[in-house]
Design a protein around this motif. Structure first.
Motif, PDB file in Angstrom:
ATOM      1  N   LEU A   5     -22.139   9.709  41.303  1.00 33.31           N
ATOM      2  CA  LEU A   5     -20.696   9.655  41.048  1.00 33.31           C
ATOM      3  C   LEU A   5     -20.227  10.781  40.142  1.00 33.31           C
ATOM      4  N   THR A   6     -21.141  11.347  39.357  1.00 33.52           N
ATOM      5  CA  THR A   6     -20.780  12.374  38.377  1.00 33.52           C
ATOM      6  C   THR A   6     -20.016  13.560  38.976  1.00 33.52           C
ATOM      7  N   PRO A   7     -20.416  14.108  40.142  1.00 37.54           N
ATOM      8  CA  PRO A   7     -19.634  15.218  40.711  1.00 37.54           C
ATOM      9  C   PRO A   7     -18.184  14.861  40.974  1.00 37.54           C
ATOM     10  N   CYS A   8     -17.937  13.635  41.403  1.00 32.65           N
ATOM     11  CA  CYS A   8     -16.562  13.195  41.638  1.00 32.65           C
ATOM     12  C   CYS A   8     -15.780  13.150  40.332  1.00 32.65           C
ATOM     13  N   LEU A   9     -16.408  12.611  39.290  1.00 33.03           N
ATOM     14  CA  LEU A   9     -15.745  12.538  37.987  1.00 33.03           C
ATOM     15  C   LEU A   9     -15.467  13.933  37.441  1.00 33.03           C
ATOM     16  N   TRP A  10     -16.433  14.846  37.672  1.00 31.08           N
ATOM     17  CA  TRP A  10     -16.220  16.214  37.203  1.00 31.08           C
ATOM     18  C   TRP A  10     -15.064  16.868  37.941  1.00 31.08           C
ATOM     19  N   PHE A  27     -11.850  15.566  36.513  1.00 29.59           N
ATOM     20  CA  PHE A  27     -11.613  16.189  35.208  1.00 29.59           C
ATOM     21  C   PHE A  27     -11.157  17.635  35.360  1.00 29.59           C
ATOM     22  N   ALA A  28     -11.849  18.383  36.219  1.00 33.60           N
ATOM     23  CA  ALA A  28     -11.505  19.791  36.423  1.00 33.60           C
ATOM     24  C   ALA A  28     -10.116  19.944  37.014  1.00 33.60           C
ATOM     25  N   ALA A  29      -9.755  19.060  37.931  1.00 36.87           N
ATOM     26  CA  ALA A  29      -8.420  19.131  38.545  1.00 36.87           C
ATOM     27  C   ALA A  29      -7.333  18.842  37.508  1.00 36.87           C
ATOM     28  N   MET A  30      -7.576  17.877  36.648  1.00 38.99           N
ATOM     29  CA  MET A  30      -6.585  17.505  35.629  1.00 38.99           C
ATOM     30  C   MET A  30      -6.427  18.582  34.562  1.00 38.99           C
ATOM     31  N   ASN A  31      -7.455  19.426  34.419  1.00 41.22           N
ATOM     32  CA  ASN A  31      -7.425  20.465  33.385  1.00 41.22           C
ATOM     33  C   ASN A  31      -7.326  21.872  33.972  1.00 41.22           C
ATOM     34  N   ASN A  32      -6.898  21.942  35.237  1.00 40.30           N
ATOM     35  CA  ASN A  32      -6.687  23.238  35.907  1.00 40.30           C
ATOM     36  C   ASN A  32      -7.912  24.142  35.843  1.00 40.30           C
ATOM     37  N   GLN A  33      -9.066  23.579  36.149  1.00 39.41           N
ATOM     38  CA  GLN A  33     -10.313  24.342  36.087  1.00 39.41           C
ATOM     39  C   GLN A  33     -10.955  24.527  37.460  1.00 39.41           C
ATOM     40  N   LYS A  89      -8.623  23.935  48.103  1.00 35.22           N
ATOM     41  CA  LYS A  89      -9.793  24.386  48.872  1.00 35.22           C
ATOM     42  C   LYS A  89     -11.085  24.063  48.130  1.00 35.22           C
ATOM     43  N   LYS A  90     -11.057  24.204  46.804  1.00 33.68           N
ATOM     44  CA  LYS A  90     -12.248  23.888  46.002  1.00 33.68           C
ATOM     45  C   LYS A  90     -12.627  22.421  46.165  1.00 33.68           C
ATOM     46  N   LEU A  91     -11.624  21.540  46.149  1.00 32.83           N
ATOM     47  CA  LEU A  91     -11.884  20.119  46.312  1.00 32.83           C
ATOM     48  C   LEU A  91     -12.433  19.812  47.699  1.00 32.83           C
ATOM     49  N   VAL A  92     -11.854  20.439  48.710  1.00 34.94           N
ATOM     50  CA  VAL A  92     -12.342  20.239  50.081  1.00 34.94           C
ATOM     51  C   VAL A  92     -13.787  20.702  50.204  1.00 34.94           C
ATOM     52  N   ASP A  93     -14.074  21.881  49.680  1.00 39.11           N
ATOM     53  CA  ASP A  93     -15.424  22.443  49.782  1.00 39.11           C
ATOM     54  C   ASP A  93     -16.454  21.597  49.032  1.00 39.11           C
ATOM     55  N   GLN A  94     -16.117  21.214  47.802  1.00 37.22           N
ATOM     56  CA  GLN A  94     -17.080  20.489  46.969  1.00 37.22           C
ATOM     57  C   GLN A  94     -17.340  19.070  47.475  1.00 37.22           C
ATOM     58  N   THR A  95     -16.296  18.381  47.905  1.00 37.68           N
ATOM     59  CA  THR A  95     -16.505  17.029  48.433  1.00 37.68           C
ATOM     60  C   THR A  95     -17.296  17.073  49.736  1.00 37.68           C
ATOM     61  N   GLY A  96     -17.059  18.094  50.546  1.00 34.75           N
ATOM     62  CA  GLY A  96     -17.843  18.243  51.778  1.00 34.75           C
ATOM     63  C   GLY A  96     -19.299  18.521  51.488  1.00 34.75           C
ATOM     64  N   LEU A  97     -19.547  19.352  50.483  1.00 33.71           N
ATOM     65  CA  LEU A  97     -20.934  19.678  50.114  1.00 33.71           C
ATOM     66  C   LEU A  97     -21.668  18.443  49.608  1.00 33.71           C
ATOM     67  N   GLY A 117     -26.097   6.155  51.393  1.00 34.79           N
ATOM     68  CA  GLY A 117     -25.322   6.264  52.622  1.00 34.79           C
ATOM     69  C   GLY A 117     -23.853   5.994  52.387  1.00 34.79           C
ATOM     70  N   LEU A 118     -23.537   4.987  51.569  1.00 36.34           N
ATOM     71  CA  LEU A 118     -22.138   4.690  51.264  1.00 36.34           C
ATOM     72  C   LEU A 118     -21.508   5.798  50.427  1.00 36.34           C
ATOM     73  N   PHE A 119     -22.290   6.414  49.557  1.00 35.30           N
ATOM     74  CA  PHE A 119     -21.765   7.547  48.800  1.00 35.30           C
ATOM     75  C   PHE A 119     -21.478   8.723  49.729  1.00 35.30           C
ATOM     76  N   ALA A 120     -22.308   8.897  50.760  1.00 31.65           N
ATOM     77  CA  ALA A 120     -22.031   9.943  51.746  1.00 31.65           C
ATOM     78  C   ALA A 120     -20.684   9.698  52.400  1.00 31.65           C
ATOM     79  N   PHE A 121     -20.426   8.452  52.786  1.00 28.50           N
ATOM     80  CA  PHE A 121     -19.127   8.119  53.380  1.00 28.50           C
ATOM     81  C   PHE A 121     -17.999   8.318  52.372  1.00 28.50           C
ATOM     82  N   PHE A 122     -18.233   7.933  51.128  1.00 28.66           N
ATOM     83  CA  PHE A 122     -17.229   8.093  50.064  1.00 28.66           C
ATOM     84  C   PHE A 122     -16.818   9.556  49.922  1.00 28.66           C
ATOM     85  N   TYR A 123     -17.804  10.454  49.881  1.00 22.54           N
ATOM     86  CA  TYR A 123     -17.479  11.870  49.724  1.00 22.54           C
ATOM     87  C   TYR A 123     -16.881  12.462  51.002  1.00 22.54           C
ATOM     88  N   VAL A 124     -17.299  11.966  52.163  1.00 22.14           N
ATOM     89  CA  VAL A 124     -16.670  12.403  53.415  1.00 22.14           C
ATOM     90  C   VAL A 124     -15.209  11.991  53.430  1.00 22.14           C
TER      91      VAL A 124
END
Length: 200
Positions: free
Chosen positions: A20-25, A28-34, A41-49, A81-88
């Protein structure tokens, strides 16, 4: 080493936090413009990865059981497996609402003319029934059909890899570590299947 029930519970909690940590990061990064010049695009790329990494991790549980001789790995398969679906799902929602602002007509055109999006969307759709029926209750209701249904995960993995390869536009060489890992996981499953069929 056999884990006690308490140790298994603790290991599941730790794994949950780690994945879950990557999602929380990202939140946090989105809320702090990081997230750089193009946060959508960064969110799309990272969640897909992370979706692919969690899917590969889920697929690794059975081979790990075979290699170590311990069935304890299987207890982590459902969660990963459920986390895979969550990030997808996050990947899809980020694409639809953040990258393209829910422009449904344009998104509809993309879904019909861009092969990598068609393949990725197909993988997402196939994951939905797997996530819904991942519980023990569904496993009891579907019985042997549950195993047949959940074999779709192999097709999902192949589609996800194709989506990733086409997205990178550099062919398989751009994503060779992911392709290699998937090949090893599939090869182990085939080896195990053939070994079970051999007469004694």
């Amino acid at each position: 080493m056999v884990l006690s029930p308490k140790q298994r519970q603790i290991s599941k909690i730790l794994l949950f936090i780690v994945i879950l940590t990557p999602c929380l990061w990202l939140i946090f990064a989105a809320m702090n413009n990081q997230l750089g010049a193009d946060p959508a695009k960064k969110l799309v790329d990272q969640t897909g990865l992370w979706a692919i990494q969690c899917l590969w991790l889920s697929l690794a549980m059975t081979p790990l059981k075979n290699w170590t001789g311990s069935s304890q790995w299987i207890q982590y398969r459902r969660m990963t497996g459920l986390f895979a679906f969550f990030y997808v799902l996050l990947h899809f929602l980020s694409y639809v609402f953040l990258l393209f602002g829910a422009q449904w007509a344009f998104i509809g055109q993309e879904l019909t003319k861009r092969p990598y999006i068609i393949v990725g969307f197909t993988a997402f759709v196939l994951l939905i029934p797997l996530a819904i029926t991942s519980t023990a209750g569904w496993q009891r209701r579907l019985k042997r059909r549950w195993l047949t249904l959940h074999k779709l995960v192999y097709l999902v993995a192949v589609l996800a890899l194709i989506h990733f390869i086409w997205l990178k536009k550099l062919g398989i060489f751009a994503v060779w570590p992911y392709a290699l890992v998937l090949f090893i996981l599939f090869a182990e499953r085939i080896r195990s299947h053939l070994r079970k069929k051999q007469p004694f």
